[in-house]
Design a protein around this motif. Sequence first.
Motif, PDB file in Angstrom:
ATOM      1  N   PHE A 109      81.348 -62.176  76.576  1.00  0.00           N
ATOM      2  CA  PHE A 109      81.565 -61.240  75.469  1.00  0.00           C
ATOM      3  C   PHE A 109      82.424 -61.908  74.413  1.00  0.00           C
ATOM      4  O   PHE A 109      83.493 -62.441  74.708  1.00  0.00           O
ATOM      5  CB  PHE A 109      82.263 -59.958  75.966  1.00  0.00           C
ATOM      6  CG  PHE A 109      82.647 -59.019  74.851  1.00  0.00           C
ATOM      7  CD1 PHE A 109      81.675 -58.294  74.178  1.00  0.00           C
ATOM      8  CD2 PHE A 109      83.990 -58.883  74.470  1.00  0.00           C
ATOM      9  CE1 PHE A 109      82.035 -57.428  73.157  1.00  0.00           C
ATOM     10  CE2 PHE A 109      84.335 -58.021  73.445  1.00  0.00           C
ATOM     11  CZ  PHE A 109      83.352 -57.292  72.783  1.00  0.00           C
ATOM     12  N   LEU A 110      81.947 -61.908  73.198  1.00  0.00           N
ATOM     13  CA  LEU A 110      82.659 -62.539  72.090  1.00  0.00           C
ATOM     14  C   LEU A 110      83.450 -61.462  71.333  1.00  0.00           C
ATOM     15  O   LEU A 110      82.876 -60.533  70.777  1.00  0.00           O
ATOM     16  CB  LEU A 110      81.687 -63.240  71.139  1.00  0.00           C
ATOM     17  CG  LEU A 110      80.775 -64.284  71.795  1.00  0.00           C
ATOM     18  CD1 LEU A 110      79.803 -64.837  70.772  1.00  0.00           C
ATOM     19  CD2 LEU A 110      81.607 -65.409  72.398  1.00  0.00           C
ATOM     20  N   ASP A 111      84.747 -61.595  71.360  1.00  0.00           N
ATOM     21  CA  ASP A 111      85.614 -60.587  70.732  1.00  0.00           C
ATOM     22  C   ASP A 111      85.760 -60.892  69.235  1.00  0.00           C
ATOM     23  O   ASP A 111      86.746 -61.465  68.786  1.00  0.00           O
ATOM     24  CB  ASP A 111      86.970 -60.572  71.411  1.00  0.00           C
ATOM     25  CG  ASP A 111      87.850 -59.412  70.917  1.00  0.00           C
ATOM     26  OD1 ASP A 111      87.295 -58.537  70.188  1.00  0.00           O
ATOM     27  OD2 ASP A 111      89.049 -59.393  71.215  1.00  0.00           O
ATOM     28  N   THR A 112      84.740 -60.533  68.470  1.00  0.00           N
ATOM     29  CA  THR A 112      84.757 -60.756  67.025  1.00  0.00           C
ATOM     30  C   THR A 112      83.949 -59.652  66.340  1.00  0.00           C
ATOM     31  O   THR A 112      83.024 -59.082  66.928  1.00  0.00           O
ATOM     32  CB  THR A 112      84.176 -62.130  66.659  1.00  0.00           C
ATOM     33  OG1 THR A 112      84.147 -62.250  65.231  1.00  0.00           O
ATOM     34  CG2 THR A 112      82.764 -62.273  67.186  1.00  0.00           C
ATOM     35  N   ALA A 113      84.342 -59.392  65.096  1.00  0.00           N
ATOM     36  CA  ALA A 113      83.623 -58.368  64.335  1.00  0.00           C
ATOM     37  C   ALA A 113      82.319 -58.893  63.790  1.00  0.00           C
ATOM     38  O   ALA A 113      81.484 -58.101  63.320  1.00  0.00           O
ATOM     39  CB  ALA A 113      84.507 -57.850  63.190  1.00  0.00           C
ATOM     40  N   ALA A 114      82.118 -60.179  63.830  1.00  0.00           N
ATOM     41  CA  ALA A 114      80.859 -60.735  63.361  1.00  0.00           C
ATOM     42  C   ALA A 114      79.736 -60.358  64.312  1.00  0.00           C
ATOM     43  O   ALA A 114      79.935 -60.219  65.520  1.00  0.00           O
ATOM     44  CB  ALA A 114      80.973 -62.251  63.223  1.00  0.00           C
ATOM     45  N   VAL A 115      78.560 -60.173  63.725  1.00  0.00           N
ATOM     46  CA  VAL A 115      77.395 -59.810  64.542  1.00  0.00           C
ATOM     47  C   VAL A 115      76.779 -61.116  65.062  1.00  0.00           C
ATOM     48  O   VAL A 115      76.080 -61.837  64.336  1.00  0.00           O
ATOM     49  CB  VAL A 115      76.391 -58.995  63.710  1.00  0.00           C
ATOM     50  CG1 VAL A 115      75.211 -58.587  64.594  1.00  0.00           C
ATOM     51  CG2 VAL A 115      77.062 -57.776  63.101  1.00  0.00           C
ATOM     52  N   ILE A 116      77.055 -61.430  66.342  1.00  0.00           N
ATOM     53  CA  ILE A 116      76.601 -62.694  66.957  1.00  0.00           C
ATOM     54  C   ILE A 116      75.993 -62.380  68.320  1.00  0.00           C
ATOM     55  O   ILE A 116      76.548 -61.595  69.105  1.00  0.00           O
ATOM     56  CB  ILE A 116      77.758 -63.694  67.117  1.00  0.00           C
ATOM     57  CG1 ILE A 116      78.374 -64.030  65.738  1.00  0.00           C
ATOM     58  CG2 ILE A 116      77.293 -64.959  67.822  1.00  0.00           C
ATOM     59  CD1 ILE A 116      79.591 -64.896  65.824  1.00  0.00           C
ATOM     60  N   ALA A 117      74.876 -63.011  68.596  1.00  0.00           N
ATOM     61  CA  ALA A 117      74.231 -62.927  69.927  1.00  0.00           C
ATOM     62  C   ALA A 117      73.633 -64.308  70.262  1.00  0.00           C
ATOM     63  O   ALA A 117      73.104 -64.983  69.375  1.00  0.00           O
ATOM     64  CB  ALA A 117      73.161 -61.849  69.935  1.00  0.00           C
ATOM     65  N   VAL A 118      73.729 -64.695  71.550  1.00  0.00           N
ATOM     66  CA  VAL A 118      73.181 -65.995  72.004  1.00  0.00           C
ATOM     67  C   VAL A 118      72.213 -65.719  73.153  1.00  0.00           C
ATOM     68  O   VAL A 118      72.485 -64.868  74.015  1.00  0.00           O
ATOM     69  CB  VAL A 118      74.313 -66.939  72.461  1.00  0.00           C
ATOM     70  CG1 VAL A 118      73.730 -68.282  72.918  1.00  0.00           C
ATOM     71  CG2 VAL A 118      75.309 -67.155  71.339  1.00  0.00           C
ATOM     72  N   THR A 119      71.079 -66.418  73.134  1.00  0.00           N
ATOM     73  CA  THR A 119      70.064 -66.254  74.197  1.00  0.00           C
ATOM     74  C   THR A 119      69.849 -67.600  74.892  1.00  0.00           C
ATOM     75  O   THR A 119      70.187 -68.666  74.357  1.00  0.00           O
ATOM     76  CB  THR A 119      68.734 -65.768  73.603  1.00  0.00           C
ATOM     77  OG1 THR A 119      68.237 -66.787  72.742  1.00  0.00           O
ATOM     78  CG2 THR A 119      68.925 -64.467  72.805  1.00  0.00           C
ATOM     79  N   LEU A 161      69.333 -73.557  69.464  1.00  0.00           N
ATOM     80  CA  LEU A 161      70.335 -74.285  70.244  1.00  0.00           C
ATOM     81  C   LEU A 161      69.651 -75.062  71.374  1.00  0.00           C
ATOM     82  O   LEU A 161      68.525 -74.688  71.796  1.00  0.00           O
ATOM     83  CB  LEU A 161      71.360 -73.318  70.838  1.00  0.00           C
ATOM     84  CG  LEU A 161      72.174 -72.453  69.837  1.00  0.00           C
ATOM     85  CD1 LEU A 161      73.043 -71.478  70.602  1.00  0.00           C
ATOM     86  CD2 LEU A 161      73.012 -73.339  68.940  1.00  0.00           C
ATOM     87  N   PRO A 162      70.309 -76.078  71.881  1.00  0.00           N
ATOM     88  CA  PRO A 162      69.684 -76.828  73.000  1.00  0.00           C
ATOM     89  C   PRO A 162      69.408 -75.940  74.217  1.00  0.00           C
ATOM     90  O   PRO A 162      68.424 -76.112  74.925  1.00  0.00           O
ATOM     91  CB  PRO A 162      70.712 -77.914  73.312  1.00  0.00           C
ATOM     92  CG  PRO A 162      71.484 -78.070  72.049  1.00  0.00           C
ATOM     93  CD  PRO A 162      71.532 -76.738  71.410  1.00  0.00           C
ATOM     94  N   SER A 163      70.291 -74.910  74.372  1.00  0.00           N
ATOM     95  CA  SER A 163      70.129 -74.067  75.558  1.00  0.00           C
ATOM     96  C   SER A 163      69.518 -72.720  75.238  1.00  0.00           C
ATOM     97  O   SER A 163      69.435 -71.861  76.115  1.00  0.00           O
ATOM     98  CB  SER A 163      71.497 -73.873  76.231  1.00  0.00           C
ATOM     99  OG  SER A 163      72.381 -73.266  75.292  1.00  0.00           O
ATOM    100  N   GLY A 164      69.159 -72.491  73.972  1.00  0.00           N
ATOM    101  CA  GLY A 164      68.599 -71.195  73.629  1.00  0.00           C
ATOM    102  C   GLY A 164      68.572 -70.986  72.111  1.00  0.00           C
ATOM    103  O   GLY A 164      68.153 -71.869  71.365  1.00  0.00           O
ATOM    104  N   CYS A 165      69.116 -69.839  71.722  1.00  0.00           N
ATOM    105  CA  CYS A 165      69.052 -69.481  70.299  1.00  0.00           C
ATOM    106  C   CYS A 165      70.309 -68.712  69.923  1.00  0.00           C
ATOM    107  O   CYS A 165      70.829 -67.912  70.720  1.00  0.00           O
ATOM    108  CB  CYS A 165      67.816 -68.625  70.016  1.00  0.00           C
ATOM    109  SG  CYS A 165      67.626 -68.198  68.283  1.00  0.00           S
ATOM    110  N   LEU A 166      70.797 -68.954  68.677  1.00  0.00           N
ATOM    111  CA  LEU A 166      71.938 -68.243  68.118  1.00  0.00           C
ATOM    112  C   LEU A 166      71.427 -67.251  67.059  1.00  0.00           C
ATOM    113  O   LEU A 166      70.687 -67.644  66.170  1.00  0.00           O
ATOM    114  CB  LEU A 166      72.943 -69.205  67.471  1.00  0.00           C
ATOM    115  CG  LEU A 166      74.096 -68.556  66.680  1.00  0.00           C
ATOM    116  CD1 LEU A 166      74.992 -67.741  67.599  1.00  0.00           C
ATOM    117  CD2 LEU A 166      74.899 -69.612  65.938  1.00  0.00           C
TER     118      LEU A 166
END
Length: 783
Positions: free
Chosen positions: A18-28, A85-90
Amino acid sequence: MTSDKPPNRLPPASAGCFLDTAAVIAVTDHDGLVTHWSGGSQALWGYAPEEAIGRPLADLFTAGPAVLRHRDGRLLDARVHLYRLPSGCLVTVEPKTDAADECSLKRWMFEQQPLALAIYDLDARILFGNEVMQQVTGFPEVAVRGLFLTDILKGPEQEEVEQRIRRVLQTGKPESTEIFVRLPGEPKAHAWAVDIFPLTDEAGQMHGVGLLGNDYSLQYESRERLALLSEARTRIGASLDVVGTARELTEFAVPRFADIVSVDLPDPVFQGDVPTPVLSGPVLLRRAAYGVAPGMCGEHPFPGEISVHVASSPIARCLATGRAERRHVDDPEIVRWFADDPAQAAQARAYEVRSLITVPIHARGTTLGAVMFVRSATSREPFGLDDLAVTEDLVARVAVCLDNARRFTRERGISLALQRNLLPRGPTLHPAVETAARYLPAGVGVQAGGDWFDVIPLPGARVGLAVGDVVGHGINASATMGRLRTAVRTLADIDLPPDELLTHLDDIVTHAEGERDTADTGEIPGDIGASCLYAVYDPLHGTCSLARAGHPSPILVHPDGTSTVIDLPAGPPLGLGSLPFEAAEVTVPEGSLLALFTDGLLSAGGRDVDEGLNALRHALARPASSLEALCDTVLDTRGPEPRADDIALLLVRTRRFGEDRVASWDVPADPAVVAEIRRHACARLAAWGLEETTFVTELVISELVTNAIRYASGPIRLRLIKDEGLTCEVSDGSSTSPHLRRARVFDEGGRGLFLVAELTQRWGTRYTRTGKTIWAEQLVSRR
């Protein structure tokens, strides 16, 4: 969705973070399952970290185009960025608030605004206009872009607006104005509130001018109606004249409220009387006033014309029913009226009549006439219900003013009639003087006053001259004038000198004051403070004795044209009882002119008393063909201004009696000389050619001389005066006057004076400082 190359490679992250930031970010990961979830993503999509991590990323979007789907199913409008990303997508997301969308909202706001909006460049040329502006001007935006406002719209109102636009460009200060104009895209004229303001950027640099036009016709019309009624209270009804009040209404309402306004009244109203009720059928009315807006074509009726209004006319109907009517020109009632009255129909076509309102004039339970308001097809819209209410309120105000004017006209007419009947009806013919007189009532707005004059024949060829002024105006003033004039004539008939006459007149006024009850009215009687001048001219001696009570001194113009104001002691006005009255005697050369007048002549034209006296003296010195012409010349000096006071003027040209018209004898106190005196008198009558008066004259001389010798004291003197008649005077030193009585059958005396009274025209006694004079007059037949 867009795909961009990430600026920096992210460090590998552990699964389920879980990323504690107000920015809308998701990683797959490689399989598209969410491995990292931020606080901003939770706020945007509504999924908690435990719900989102491990969920396929595709569940967060719609099946079609990449549009975000909220947890509750609604769609989200945002911009999505995907980074490989090398391991997925940002995945990063930002709300969709780009400038293009903001411009769309602003454009929609500008175009769909219900107010008229326009933008002008730095040269005052048109750049943009919203839909409302295009509709009211009648031009599309593409057709007017780059033009000035006055290129597409003509008129002084548009020129004013363009001048204001240029002024805003120069000063940078907003301006506002109100105009009433009919634009090409509108069926009628509207009231517009126009705001003009500069358009500047964040740095304060001006890039154009904005114009906002607000059509506030409804508010404007309501405000105008209220202003109309408010202004009518001050502009209508000040004249106290029927025609003037009607004219004030037409001048006030045209063209402000209607294109045509006519006021028609029954003829009795113009004379101040109450008209008879109108039941039905044709009605005969006189036009009091008629107002037409400028530019109206057609034959305009003249005020004063008498018109017959047929039974189907709106005026006849409203007089019969007592109710106001609002009609369109196509209403069946108006069509029937035009069919019954072709002349009115032709006039309506010439004026392009569109709608009309007729209102009866009600006042104190009486219908005084009717008012018609007309609007043409080229003017504003037809009358509405609000307009009907306005006309009823307006006419109700006018009705009170008209009724006041009618009542004033009646009272003023009564006052003038009363005054005319109480004043002398023409020049008084007298052998000693030639007279001419004028009476002018005050202006139309003032009731008739109490100015008066009189010429009173006195025994001994003398003449009494009187002029007076009563305080106040109206019927009471005229009645008071009549009482004072009657009192003066009565006192003059007993031959009182001027100072004594005014003393008795003052007593009469003072006693009458105590008998009146003024508590209810609070009014001061008109004879209290009244002024009077009384003079007696004697043509035998060429002298004039005068006294005045609060009145201006007369002017004496000598035969050579020089004039003086007679130096006369100033007595107090009547009824004050403060100071005694004093008389003065002046010598009046034959052919001189005496001018007696009231103070209204001196104050005419706004002059003070000294200026008035100088102007009057110059006017009296002018040559004139007659006294009547001189009266007109004098009155011309008063100026054209309306008078606040009445004017009375009496001009008197004096004559002298020569010795050939007078004969006198001293009589010794001896009865034996009576026969000799009779012989001398008969000889003089023969010389005058008055033989037919010999018998009566001998009888009068015998009676009066014998009584003086028997009962009076000396000196005794007999005088005969020949003027229009024959006067016999016997003077003695006694102040005791004989009394006329009827002798009984067996009485030896008492018949002589009775015979004198029966055989002569009139007789009387005049008291002097040295005794008395008994006189008798008889007529002389003209051959």
